[in-house]
Motif scaffolding. Sequence first.
Motif, PDB file in Angstrom:
ATOM      1  N   THR A 133       0.739  -1.099   0.034  1.00  0.00           N
ATOM      2  CA  THR A 133      -0.036   0.137   0.030  1.00  0.00           C
ATOM      3  C   THR A 133       0.954   1.261   0.087  1.00  0.00           C
ATOM      4  N   SER A 134       1.888   1.511   0.563  1.00  0.00           N
ATOM      5  CA  SER A 134       2.742   2.377   0.673  1.00  0.00           C
ATOM      6  C   SER A 134       3.608   2.769  -0.327  1.00  0.00           C
ATOM      7  N   SER A 135       4.008   1.630  -1.288  1.00  0.00           N
ATOM      8  CA  SER A 135       5.042   1.585  -2.049  1.00  0.00           C
ATOM      9  C   SER A 135       4.628   2.418  -3.383  1.00  0.00           C
ATOM     10  N   GLY A 136       3.282   2.712  -3.613  1.00  0.00           N
ATOM     11  CA  GLY A 136       2.965   3.290  -4.708  1.00  0.00           C
ATOM     12  C   GLY A 136       3.263   4.754  -4.657  1.00  0.00           C
ATOM     13  N   HIS A 137       3.752   5.433  -3.513  1.00  0.00           N
ATOM     14  CA  HIS A 137       4.111   6.835  -3.238  1.00  0.00           C
ATOM     15  C   HIS A 137       5.566   7.215  -3.337  1.00  0.00           C
ATOM     16  N   GLY A 138       5.665   8.607  -3.194  1.00  0.00           N
ATOM     17  CA  GLY A 138       7.194   8.666  -3.019  1.00  0.00           C
ATOM     18  C   GLY A 138       7.934   8.582  -1.849  1.00  0.00           C
ATOM     19  N   PRO A 139       9.321   8.643  -1.786  1.00  0.00           N
ATOM     20  CA  PRO A 139      10.041   8.039  -0.940  1.00  0.00           C
ATOM     21  C   PRO A 139       9.466   8.444   0.530  1.00  0.00           C
ATOM     22  N   ALA A 140       9.518   9.651   0.770  1.00  0.00           N
ATOM     23  CA  ALA A 140       9.123  10.362   1.804  1.00  0.00           C
ATOM     24  C   ALA A 140       7.703  10.080   2.597  1.00  0.00           C
ATOM     25  N   ARG A 141       6.666  10.172   1.509  1.00  0.00           N
ATOM     26  CA  ARG A 141       5.454   9.604   1.736  1.00  0.00           C
ATOM     27  C   ARG A 141       5.233   8.241   2.155  1.00  0.00           C
ATOM     28  N   GLN A 142       6.231   7.443   1.225  1.00  0.00           N
ATOM     29  CA  GLN A 142       6.238   6.110   1.918  1.00  0.00           C
ATOM     30  C   GLN A 142       6.684   5.682   3.127  1.00  0.00           C
ATOM     31  N   GLN A 143       7.817   6.333   3.610  1.00  0.00           N
ATOM     32  CA  GLN A 143       8.459   6.148   4.732  1.00  0.00           C
ATOM     33  C   GLN A 143       7.470   6.616   6.035  1.00  0.00           C
ATOM     34  N   ALA A 144       6.713   7.630   5.565  1.00  0.00           N
ATOM     35  CA  ALA A 144       5.613   8.135   6.677  1.00  0.00           C
ATOM     36  C   ALA A 144       4.510   7.084   6.845  1.00  0.00           C
ATOM     37  N   LEU A 145       4.030   6.683   5.685  1.00  0.00           N
ATOM     38  CA  LEU A 145       2.967   5.584   5.559  1.00  0.00           C
ATOM     39  C   LEU A 145       3.200   4.331   6.434  1.00  0.00           C
ATOM     40  N   LEU A 146       4.717   3.862   6.145  1.00  0.00           N
ATOM     41  CA  LEU A 146       5.225   2.794   6.611  1.00  0.00           C
ATOM     42  C   LEU A 146       5.147   2.896   8.257  1.00  0.00           C
ATOM     43  N   ARG A 147       5.894   4.073   8.785  1.00  0.00           N
ATOM     44  CA  ARG A 147       5.879   4.244  10.144  1.00  0.00           C
ATOM     45  C   ARG A 147       4.546   4.313  10.878  1.00  0.00           C
ATOM     46  N   THR A 148       3.617   4.984  10.210  1.00  0.00           N
ATOM     47  CA  THR A 148       2.352   5.166  10.812  1.00  0.00           C
ATOM     48  C   THR A 148       1.583   3.753  11.024  1.00  0.00           C
ATOM     49  N   GLY A 149       1.623   3.042   9.659  1.00  0.00           N
ATOM     50  CA  GLY A 149       1.131   1.714   9.663  1.00  0.00           C
ATOM     51  C   GLY A 149       1.634   0.631  10.462  1.00  0.00           C
ATOM     52  N   LEU A 150       3.075   0.607  10.815  1.00  0.00           N
ATOM     53  CA  LEU A 150       3.567  -0.198  11.524  1.00  0.00           C
ATOM     54  C   LEU A 150       3.258   0.018  13.004  1.00  0.00           C
ATOM     55  N   LEU A 151       3.334   1.334  13.417  1.00  0.00           N
ATOM     56  CA  LEU A 151       2.981   1.672  14.747  1.00  0.00           C
ATOM     57  C   LEU A 151       1.804   1.407  15.185  1.00  0.00           C
ATOM     58  N   ARG A 152       0.572   1.670  14.356  1.00  0.00           N
ATOM     59  CA  ARG A 152      -0.922   1.290  14.505  1.00  0.00           C
ATOM     60  C   ARG A 152      -0.984  -0.221  14.808  1.00  0.00           C
ATOM     61  N   THR A 153      -0.244  -1.047  13.723  1.00  0.00           N
ATOM     62  CA  THR A 153      -0.378  -2.486  13.860  1.00  0.00           C
ATOM     63  C   THR A 153       0.194  -3.063  15.158  1.00  0.00           C
ATOM     64  N   ALA A 154       1.359  -2.360  15.250  1.00  0.00           N
ATOM     65  CA  ALA A 154       2.143  -2.738  16.599  1.00  0.00           C
ATOM     66  C   ALA A 154       1.369  -2.789  18.068  1.00  0.00           C
ATOM     67  N   VAL A 155       0.832  -1.446  18.078  1.00  0.00           N
ATOM     68  CA  VAL A 155       0.123  -1.040  19.114  1.00  0.00           C
ATOM     69  C   VAL A 155      -1.249  -1.852  19.342  1.00  0.00           C
ATOM     70  N   GLY A 156      -1.981  -2.158  18.027  1.00  0.00           N
ATOM     71  CA  GLY A 156      -3.236  -3.304  18.129  1.00  0.00           C
ATOM     72  C   GLY A 156      -2.684  -4.400  18.334  1.00  0.00           C
ATOM     73  N   PHE A 157      -1.512  -4.771  17.936  1.00  0.00           N
ATOM     74  CA  PHE A 157      -1.249  -6.467  18.489  1.00  0.00           C
ATOM     75  C   PHE A 157      -0.748  -6.304  19.951  1.00  0.00           C
ATOM     76  N   THR A 158      -0.012  -5.471  20.247  1.00  0.00           N
ATOM     77  CA  THR A 158       0.754  -5.576  21.752  1.00  0.00           C
ATOM     78  C   THR A 158      -0.310  -5.280  22.717  1.00  0.00           C
ATOM     79  N   ALA A 159      -1.316  -4.517  22.625  1.00  0.00           N
ATOM     80  CA  ALA A 159      -2.220  -4.175  23.629  1.00  0.00           C
ATOM     81  C   ALA A 159      -3.012  -5.461  24.195  1.00  0.00           C
ATOM     82  N   PRO A 160      -3.699  -6.139  23.416  1.00  0.00           N
ATOM     83  CA  PRO A 160      -4.412  -7.474  23.765  1.00  0.00           C
ATOM     84  C   PRO A 160      -3.641  -8.350  24.500  1.00  0.00           C
ATOM     85  N   VAL A 161      -2.266  -8.566  23.694  1.00  0.00           N
ATOM     86  CA  VAL A 161      -1.472  -9.648  24.297  1.00  0.00           C
ATOM     87  C   VAL A 161      -1.105  -9.225  25.533  1.00  0.00           C
TER      88      VAL A 161
END
Length: 511
Positions: free
Chosen positions: A210-238
């Motif tokens: 999903t993030s790879s279709g954007h420019g480098p800066a935008r791609q990194q921002a989307l990756l960081r945001t997505g990874l953070l949200r996924t990590a929080v969503g996974f870590t909190a219930p566990v």
Amino acid sequence: MPVEPPPTAPRLTPARRPTRPQAARTPPHAFWRRLLPLLAAVSLAIRLPSFLHPFWSPDEGYLAVQARILAEGGELYETVVDRKPPLLPWLYEAAFAFFGDGSAQAIKLLAIAAQFSTAALLAAFARRRWGDRSGVTAGVLFLLISVGFIPQDTQSVTFEVVMLPFTAAAVLCADRGRWGAAGVAVAGAFLTKQTGGVVLVPVLWLLWRTSSGHGPARQQALLRTGLLRTAVGFTAPVAAAALLTDPAGFVFWTVTGSGAYVFSLTGSELHVLIRALVNSLILCLCCAGILPPVRRALQVARPAAGRPLTDLWVWFAASAGAVAVGFHFFGHYFLQLLPPIALLATATLRSLRHERLRHVLSVPAGACALCVIWAFFAPHAELTHAERVAAAVREHSAPTDRVLVWGMHPQTYRLADRAPASRYLTAGFLTNFSGGRDGPQVGEEYAVPGAWRVFATEMRTRPPALIVDDSRGKPYAPEHLPTLRRLLAGQYEPLPGTVEGTVFYVRSSGS
């Protein structure tokens, strides 16, 4: 005489690429109003045989005993232990609390709800990508192939059945870019069974794509945001599950304490290979009707209207790895493969005409009907044996007595209505024995670390009134275990007679 103007050359226009017709879509409420009752009816029909018996597998018996212990104030990973995360024992406990402790039907309804939810989520994924007809195909096809194994694997309320809705929800949320919700769904799958956590692989793949279709800066921002949200969503219930139990016990029993069980393959290679091949063949047979058209579609063209299927193949590969972990290859392990298989088949079948599609689906429908009929009439020898042993336990013990069933069928405790004398509900924890192994790595030295010390303390502080040796010649029989052999010789004496090879011991008068 007027002169006619010279003819003008036709205006050239750029050639347009032919466009594919869009898949038909009805309004969502109309689509779901028609599909959900169908999925509910099929989910109920394929699991009707499950209501015939209280337990279809030792896993169900184990969970039922766990639920009763927890309802009476027990603590998971302390009063009773298992190598699994806590979500399904909690669901069993909640079902018994709501519907009554003796209600096996409540658990059967839980499995129907899980099957229905998985089918609906897969239908939502397929409809989002390929239209209404594909949504119907994916949901119905999953239900048809979900009962393709032996009845003990498909009619039981096992970890895999309850895990599948979470895996489907994780991929659907990731496909929609809802990374926090995807992380929560991955956590739900992991907290049902550890191997469910591999659905994180296709989730991360979708995040990267999903993030790879954007420019480098935008791609990194989307990756960081997505990874953070996924990590929080996974870590909190566990983290919450670990804190609600015992964090150290949670980590030990779900991650670090099962090395011998997972990796002890020595001496069982042929046994494991045969099971893997047999269950793989059964999987192919239950999907037989859809394999030829899928193969032809893959040979002719890309099946998904230009949309790559890489994420589904990644999901399938990750699930296949999860099936292989531990080298047990039980039939119910293969259930984890069915959601990506259903979607991959739907993607390739979407080009078929309605008549041809109905003909293709009639084959898995027929196989499904045969499997359901088989489940109605299949013998249930182990349950019958457990019921006979339970009747003898009731005869030789009082309702308040604690008993020890030395075997691999914990449903005996539930059938006999007796409390277990040990937190280890099967002999497997103390010997490393498993139905998936026939090799030499069975004995006290292969037990869960520290288990025999805890077991000896339990036998000393609260000795059972009755010990049931249900080993019946297996490698974990008392004659192969010095600690248990000394316990029986010093404090117990056998009762006359046996039940199909099961021996009963009561405390001797001098002990």
